[in-house]
Design a protein around this motif. Structure first.
Motif, PDB file in Angstrom:
ATOM      1  N   LEU A  34       0.828  -1.210   0.000  1.00  0.00           N
ATOM      2  CA  LEU A  34       0.000   0.000   0.000  1.00  0.00           C
ATOM      3  C   LEU A  34       0.865   1.264   0.000  1.00  0.00           C
ATOM      4  N   LEU A  35       1.959   1.257   0.752  1.00  0.00           N
ATOM      5  CA  LEU A  35       2.881   2.403   0.727  1.00  0.00           C
ATOM      6  C   LEU A  35       3.465   2.596  -0.671  1.00  0.00           C
ATOM      7  N   LEU A  90       2.091   1.641  -3.562  1.00  0.00           N
ATOM      8  CA  LEU A  90       1.051   2.073  -4.504  1.00  0.00           C
ATOM      9  C   LEU A  90       0.543   3.490  -4.258  1.00  0.00           C
ATOM     10  N   PHE A  91       0.359   3.844  -2.982  1.00  0.00           N
ATOM     11  CA  PHE A  91      -0.333   5.095  -2.678  1.00  0.00           C
ATOM     12  C   PHE A  91       0.551   6.228  -2.173  1.00  0.00           C
ATOM     13  N   VAL A  92       1.826   5.941  -1.931  1.00  0.00           N
ATOM     14  CA  VAL A  92       2.743   6.998  -1.512  1.00  0.00           C
ATOM     15  C   VAL A  92       3.911   7.117  -2.490  1.00  0.00           C
ATOM     16  N   PRO A 117       2.852   7.670  -6.482  1.00  0.00           N
ATOM     17  CA  PRO A 117       2.422   9.047  -6.772  1.00  0.00           C
ATOM     18  C   PRO A 117       3.568  10.060  -6.660  1.00  0.00           C
ATOM     19  N   PRO A 134      -3.991  -5.468  -3.973  1.00  0.00           N
ATOM     20  CA  PRO A 134      -4.038  -4.460  -2.914  1.00  0.00           C
ATOM     21  C   PRO A 134      -5.102  -4.849  -1.875  1.00  0.00           C
TER      22      PRO A 134
END
Length: 95
Positions: free
Chosen positions: A18-19, A21-23, A26, A79
């Motif tokens: 998740l880190l 993919l989402f931090v 981006p 995810p």
């Protein structure tokens, strides 16, 4: 290795994904800063391999079918999958 170890490694692997993919992603593609992808990606890769290794050992010790290993494998590439798989592991841990 036991189910609790698998749950811990699964949680860490899911969190690292998740880190990533989402931090980290981006930051790389929106703000042009790829540094986190390098480190979070490497950490996630190590945790992914560790999760599969621990999953294999626990499946052997618990005498689970290949179906359980495949479910864990599929969960590890989706995810939020490791967190859903963890719910199933909690049921096995209680019994």
């Amino acid at each position: 290795m036991n189910i609790k170890s698998l749950r811990i490694v699964g949680f860490l692997e899911g969190l690292s994904f998740l880190l990533l993919l989402f931090v980290a992603m981006p930051m790389k593609y929106i703000w042009g800063n790829p540094i986190l992808v390098k480190y979070v990606g490497m950490g996630h890769g190590v945790l992914f391999i560790a999760f599969l290794a621990v999953l294999f050992v626990v499946c052997e010790k618990q005498k689970w079918s290949i179906k359980m290993f495949i479910l864990g494998l599929i969960a590890s590439i989706l995810p939020f999958g490791p967190f859903v798989f963890d719910h199933k592991l909690k049921q096995f841990e209680r019994s």
